[in-house]
Design a protein around this motif. Structure first.
Motif, PDB file in Angstrom:
ATOM      1  N   VAL A   1       0.849  -1.185   0.000  1.00 25.11           N
ATOM      2  CA  VAL A   1       0.000   0.000   0.000  1.00 25.11           C
ATOM      3  C   VAL A   1       0.889   1.241   0.000  1.00 25.11           C
ATOM      4  N   TYR A   2       0.681   2.119  -0.985  1.00 22.82           N
ATOM      5  CA  TYR A   2       1.468   3.352  -1.075  1.00 22.82           C
ATOM      6  C   TYR A   2       0.574   4.556  -0.807  1.00 22.82           C
ATOM      7  N   LEU A   3       1.003   5.414   0.101  1.00 24.11           N
ATOM      8  CA  LEU A   3       0.258   6.641   0.391  1.00 24.11           C
ATOM      9  C   LEU A   3       1.135   7.821  -0.007  1.00 24.11           C
ATOM     10  N   MET A   4       0.657   8.616  -0.970  1.00 22.62           N
ATOM     11  CA  MET A   4       1.484   9.695  -1.512  1.00 22.62           C
ATOM     12  C   MET A   4       0.797  11.041  -1.338  1.00 22.62           C
ATOM     13  N   ASP A   5       1.538  11.988  -0.767  1.00 23.91           N
ATOM     14  CA  ASP A   5       0.982  13.307  -0.498  1.00 23.91           C
ATOM     15  C   ASP A   5       1.410  14.289  -1.598  1.00 23.91           C
ATOM     16  N   GLU A   6       0.498  14.565  -2.501  1.00 27.71           N
ATOM     17  CA  GLU A   6       0.713  15.528  -3.589  1.00 27.71           C
ATOM     18  C   GLU A   6       1.987  15.297  -4.393  1.00 27.71           C
ATOM     19  N   PRO A   7       2.169  14.100  -4.921  1.00 27.39           N
ATOM     20  CA  PRO A   7       3.388  13.859  -5.711  1.00 27.39           C
ATOM     21  C   PRO A   7       3.430  14.673  -7.003  1.00 27.39           C
ATOM     22  N   PHE A   8       2.262  15.120  -7.490  1.00 26.65           N
ATOM     23  CA  PHE A   8       2.245  15.844  -8.766  1.00 26.65           C
ATOM     24  C   PHE A   8       2.370  17.352  -8.580  1.00 26.65           C
ATOM     25  N   GLN A   9       2.485  17.786  -7.330  1.00 33.61           N
ATOM     26  CA  GLN A   9       2.489  19.224  -7.046  1.00 33.61           C
ATOM     27  C   GLN A   9       3.723  19.908  -7.639  1.00 33.61           C
ATOM     28  N   GLY A  10       3.505  20.775  -8.606  1.00 32.11           N
ATOM     29  CA  GLY A  10       4.577  21.607  -9.143  1.00 32.11           C
ATOM     30  C   GLY A  10       5.712  20.849  -9.811  1.00 32.11           C
ATOM     31  N   VAL A  11       5.430  19.730 -10.456  1.00 29.38           N
ATOM     32  CA  VAL A  11       6.512  19.002 -11.123  1.00 29.38           C
ATOM     33  C   VAL A  11       6.458  19.238 -12.631  1.00 29.38           C
ATOM     34  N   ASP A  12       7.599  18.990 -13.283  1.00 33.22           N
ATOM     35  CA  ASP A  12       7.693  19.159 -14.726  1.00 33.22           C
ATOM     36  C   ASP A  12       7.005  17.992 -15.435  1.00 33.22           C
ATOM     37  N   ALA A  13       6.815  18.138 -16.750  1.00 31.99           N
ATOM     38  CA  ALA A  13       6.091  17.127 -17.523  1.00 31.99           C
ATOM     39  C   ALA A  13       6.797  15.780 -17.463  1.00 31.99           C
ATOM     40  N   LYS A  14       8.133  15.811 -17.504  1.00 25.84           N
ATOM     41  CA  LYS A  14       8.886  14.553 -17.494  1.00 25.84           C
ATOM     42  C   LYS A  14       8.643  13.790 -16.193  1.00 25.84           C
ATOM     43  N   THR A  15       8.668  14.529 -15.083  1.00 25.70           N
ATOM     44  CA  THR A  15       8.440  13.885 -13.793  1.00 25.70           C
ATOM     45  C   THR A  15       7.018  13.347 -13.705  1.00 25.70           C
ATOM     46  N   GLU A  16       6.055  14.136 -14.198  1.00 24.65           N
ATOM     47  CA  GLU A  16       4.667  13.689 -14.149  1.00 24.65           C
ATOM     48  C   GLU A  16       4.524  12.364 -14.894  1.00 24.65           C
ATOM     49  N   ARG A  17       5.158  12.299 -16.063  1.00 28.28           N
ATOM     50  CA  ARG A  17       5.127  11.073 -16.862  1.00 28.28           C
ATOM     51  C   ARG A  17       5.750   9.913 -16.082  1.00 28.28           C
ATOM     52  N   ALA A  18       6.913  10.204 -15.454  1.00 24.39           N
ATOM     53  CA  ALA A  18       7.628   9.159 -14.700  1.00 24.39           C
ATOM     54  C   ALA A  18       6.769   8.650 -13.545  1.00 24.39           C
ATOM     55  N   ILE A  19       6.096   9.574 -12.863  1.00 25.91           N
ATOM     56  CA  ILE A  19       5.261   9.157 -11.728  1.00 25.91           C
ATOM     57  C   ILE A  19       4.097   8.304 -12.225  1.00 25.91           C
ATOM     58  N   VAL A  20       3.465   8.752 -13.316  1.00 26.36           N
ATOM     59  CA  VAL A  20       2.331   8.000 -13.849  1.00 26.36           C
ATOM     60  C   VAL A  20       2.765   6.591 -14.245  1.00 26.36           C
ATOM     61  N   ASP A  21       3.938   6.503 -14.885  1.00 29.19           N
ATOM     62  CA  ASP A  21       4.448   5.182 -15.265  1.00 29.19           C
ATOM     63  C   ASP A  21       4.628   4.293 -14.039  1.00 29.19           C
ATOM     64  N   VAL A  22       5.195   4.880 -12.994  1.00 33.67           N
ATOM     65  CA  VAL A  22       5.420   4.104 -11.775  1.00 33.67           C
ATOM     66  C   VAL A  22       4.091   3.669 -11.170  1.00 33.67           C
ATOM     67  N   LEU A  23       3.119   4.582 -11.134  1.00 34.18           N
ATOM     68  CA  LEU A  23       1.808   4.240 -10.573  1.00 34.18           C
ATOM     69  C   LEU A  23       1.203   3.058 -11.325  1.00 34.18           C
ATOM     70  N   GLN A  24       1.290   3.107 -12.660  1.00 29.84           N
ATOM     71  CA  GLN A  24       0.688   2.034 -13.445  1.00 29.84           C
ATOM     72  C   GLN A  24       1.423   0.719 -13.252  1.00 29.84           C
ATOM     73  N   GLU A  25       2.748   0.818 -13.125  1.00 35.09           N
ATOM     74  CA  GLU A  25       3.547  -0.363 -12.847  1.00 35.09           C
ATOM     75  C   GLU A  25       3.116  -0.987 -11.512  1.00 35.09           C
ATOM     76  N   LEU A  26       2.935  -0.119 -10.503  1.00 35.88           N
ATOM     77  CA  LEU A  26       2.534  -0.608  -9.185  1.00 35.88           C
ATOM     78  C   LEU A  26       1.176  -1.295  -9.257  1.00 35.88           C
ATOM     79  N   ARG A  27       0.253  -0.678 -10.011  1.00 39.30           N
ATOM     80  CA  ARG A  27      -1.079  -1.272 -10.120  1.00 39.30           C
ATOM     81  C   ARG A  27      -1.008  -2.628 -10.813  1.00 39.30           C
ATOM     82  N   SER A  28      -0.171  -2.693 -11.857  1.00 38.24           N
ATOM     83  CA  SER A  28      -0.084  -3.955 -12.595  1.00 38.24           C
ATOM     84  C   SER A  28       0.487  -5.056 -11.706  1.00 38.24           C
ATOM     85  N   GLN A  29       1.190  -4.678 -10.659  1.00 38.87           N
ATOM     86  CA  GLN A  29       1.708  -5.669  -9.713  1.00 38.87           C
ATOM     87  C   GLN A  29       0.711  -5.942  -8.587  1.00 38.87           C
ATOM     88  N   GLY A  30      -0.486  -5.373  -8.714  1.00 33.64           N
ATOM     89  CA  GLY A  30      -1.524  -5.626  -7.726  1.00 33.64           C
ATOM     90  C   GLY A  30      -1.401  -4.809  -6.457  1.00 33.64           C
TER      91      GLY A  30
END
Lengths: 267, 377
Positions: free
Chosen positions: A162-191
């Motif tokens: 279980v991951y609890l994240m406090d505003e990870p998208f706050q004020g980040v650049d597009a590259k970071t946003e993409r990286a975070i989204v990729d990680v989130l989807q990876e985590l979901r795919s691992q259940g």
């Protein structure tokens, strides 16, 4: 105690108060295992407090938090926290790799120092967020987005359910946003289950399938398709919806183009 | 320094003093790293001032001036002082800095009253407790050094053991709690080590200035390194150097109080570190700023040349220096910037003395526009 319907997180009657002033009031929450959930709500709605209370960082006046069928205090090892990046001093004299290795401290326990194995795990996590070449950097040299990715890598190292994240998208650049989204989807795919305090209503539909609308009390919660409605947003934000997704046809999205909302969007 | 260095190794008293000062400087300096990183510089001040009544009470209760007894009294009082600070912050709306100020002055006041009372006792053995105010190195005996070194070693060992936990506490306390460490306990251990590092220096440096030995070495060390471990070691070295040199100077010169002398030596190290340390030093920051400013000026002149070129159909049309200078009034030396541009092949000087943009310069100017460097001039 068995896991009720495969729930990753179960919060009952959670109430937090600062000096008689309720910050969270009787909040219930059920998050199924393996979903990406956004917590949205106006400033001061208690979004961060909810996460902190779930992690025992803020002492609730009442309520309980169940993670995968057991109280949080017994399931700490299944839970990882990504704090707001503004919560620490980035001029602290340490390297990126050192910060990421802090994610291994829980498993290491008292007094044991991180070694080669911990270093490898940390490097892997850094690679996952596209930061491996920054491993030896002093953390004060990082941009805001890079700081956020370092915090994300530190949580990945924990290998939690279980991951609890406090505003990870706050004020980040597009590259970071993409990286975070990729990680989130990876985590979901691992259940794994991820709960994210989120500000940008425009991307809720794109990134998340589960949602909690919060304003001191729980306003609504459930699948994004059913609960992310204009009506619920209005109730959450008190009529001043900062952004609203016009595309994708929100249930009851007919009033979306009201002048009031338009002016709010162009703010 | 007036003392020949060889005396350090031959003179017994001097050697004792140097050893003691080195030990206390090392311990308070290195432990101070965490106080500085946690932005608790004032805590050291509160602990040292709060220790004074403990010293006086320890003497009144036991009638002994044995270093261990007095240090123990100081430690207990310093400890109680920090507990009171935490209690005040927790129970009232008073913020931490105010609470520290209150505890510092109240405890120090009680200490002064007790000290005055002790001075008036008919007993002859009371003499000398007032050295805890401003510190005195010359009276340091072997038994003092043993207490300082012994307690200091304990503090350093415990810090080595808890290194990872202390770092976690200092950098991200909340995260530390979520990975399962009882952060309040870690905080108590670290604060206890800080108390030890402070009380062992009180006799030599004095309660009034002891906090400088906690804060200054770490602040100076931060200038030179970007790693917690490096800062810890360097702060210890700085503390030791200041301690030894200050104690030496004060114990050879007549009636020079030790605490202030040590602190002056420390200040010299701090001043040096603030100015000349690479990266963070003021001198380097100034050079970097000058360099950046010059680069911006050159870019600005390049953009001016480009703007002028745009007004003429023929590329390579020349413009007098005066025109360019008029566009950059008050923006530094335009001909020097032009010289730099010429060096890089971005501008060339025509036979009549006018300046013109080269093809390469035009491309560079376009690149500047694209990257948005410096914005619209």
């Amino acid at each position: 105690m068995t896991e009720k319907n495969g729930l990753a997180i179960e919060v009952n009657d959670l109430t937090v108060a600062y000096r008689d002033h309720p910050v969270l009031w009787d909040v219930d929450l059920e998050v199924p295992s393996g979903v990406l959930m956004a917590i949205v709500g106006p400033n001061g709605a208690g979004k961060s407090t909810l996460i902190k209370a779930m992690l025992g960082l803020v002492k609730p006046a009442a309520g309980r938090v169940i993670i995968h069928g057991k109280p949080y205090s017994e399931q700490r090892h299944l839970t990882a926290y990504v704090p707001q990046r503004g919560s620490v001093d980035w001029d602290f004299p340490t390297s990126v790799l050192d910060v990421v290795m802090m994610g291994t401290y829980g498993k290491l326990g008292w007094f044991r120092r991180p070694g080669r194995r911990e270093r490898d795990v940390a490097m892997q996590a850094l690679a996952q967020v596209g930061m491996e070449e920054f491993a030896d950097r002093q953390i004060s040299q990082l941009s805001g987005g890079q700081q956020q990715r370092v915090f994300l890598a530190r949580a990945l190292v924990q290998d939690a359910q279980v991951y609890l994240m406090d505003e990870p998208f706050q004020g980040v650049d597009a590259k970071t946003e993409r990286a975070i989204v990729d990680v989130l989807q990876e985590l979901r795919s691992q259940g794994r289950t991820v709960v994210v305090v989120h500000h940008d209503l425009e991307t809720v539909r794109e990134y998340f399938e589960w949602i909690l609308l919060l304003n001191v009390q729980r306003i609504a919660g459930g699948p994004v398709e059913e609960e992310f409605t204009e009506e619920n947003l209005r109730r959450t934000y008190g009529g001043r919806v900062p952004f609203l997704n016009t595309g994708g046809g929100a249930a009851g999205g007919s009033g979306v183009s009201s002048p009031e909302l338009k002016s709010a969007r162009s703010r | 320094m007036a003392i020949p260095l060889t005396e350090l190794f031959t003179d017994y008293t001097l050697r004792t003093v140097a050893l003691g000062a080195a030990a206390l400087g090392t311990v308070s300096g290195s432990l101070g790293t965490f106080a500085v990183l946690r932005k608790q510089s004032l805590l050291g001040d509160a602990i040292s001032h709060a220790a004074l009544p403990g010293i006086a009470l320890a003497f009144l209760l036991t009638g002994s001036k044995a270093p261990f007894v007095l240090v123990l009294g100081a430690a207990i009082a310093g400890w109680i002082g920090t507990l009171v600070v935490m209690a005040v912050v927790g129970a009232t709306r008073i913020k931490e800095d105010s609470a520290l100020g209150i505890v510092l002055s109240v405890f120090f006041g009680i200490g002064l009253v007790l000290l005055t009372y002790i001075q008036k006792l008919p007993n002859a053995s009371q003499a000398g407790l007032d050295r805890f105010l401003f510190g005195q190195a010359a009276t340091m005996l072997e038994r003092d050094v043993i207490v300082i070194a012994g307690l200091g070693a304990v503090a350093l060992l415990v810090t080595g053991l808890f290194w990872k936990e202390f770092k976690l506490l200092s950098f991200d306390r909340d995260f530390g709690a979520t990975v399962g460490f009882p952060m309040r306990f870690v905080d108590v251990v670290l604060t206890s080590m800080l108390v030890i590092s402070i009380v062992i220096g009180l006799q030599t440096v004095g309660v009034v200035l002891m906090s400088a030995m906690v804060v200054a070495p770490a602040a100076a060390a931060r200038q030179w390194t970007d790693r917690t471990g490096g800062m810890f070691i360097l702060a210890g070295i700085f503390g030791a150097v200041a301690g030894v040199s200050g104690a030496m100077v004060s114990s050879t010169a007549a009636r020079l109080p030790t605490g202030p002398t040590i602190v002056l030596c420390m200040s010299a190290i701090v001043l040096l570190s603030l100015t000349i340390a690479p990266n963070r030093g003021l001198v380097w920051a100034w050079f970097r700023r000058q360099h950046a400013r010059r680069a911006l000026r050159v870019d600005a002149v390049l953009r001016d040349l480009e703007a002028l070129a745009g007004q003429h159909a023929t590329p390579g049309h020349g413009h007098p220096l005066a025109t360019l200078e008029a566009m950059r009034v008050g923006h530094g030396n335009v001909s020097r910037s032009l010289g730099k541009l010429e060096e890089r092949g971005f501008a060339r000087r025509l036979p009549n003395g006018d300046w013109a943009l080269t093809d390469r310069g035009a491309r560079e100017a376009a690149r500047l526009h694209e990257s948005g460097n410096g914005g619209a001039a």
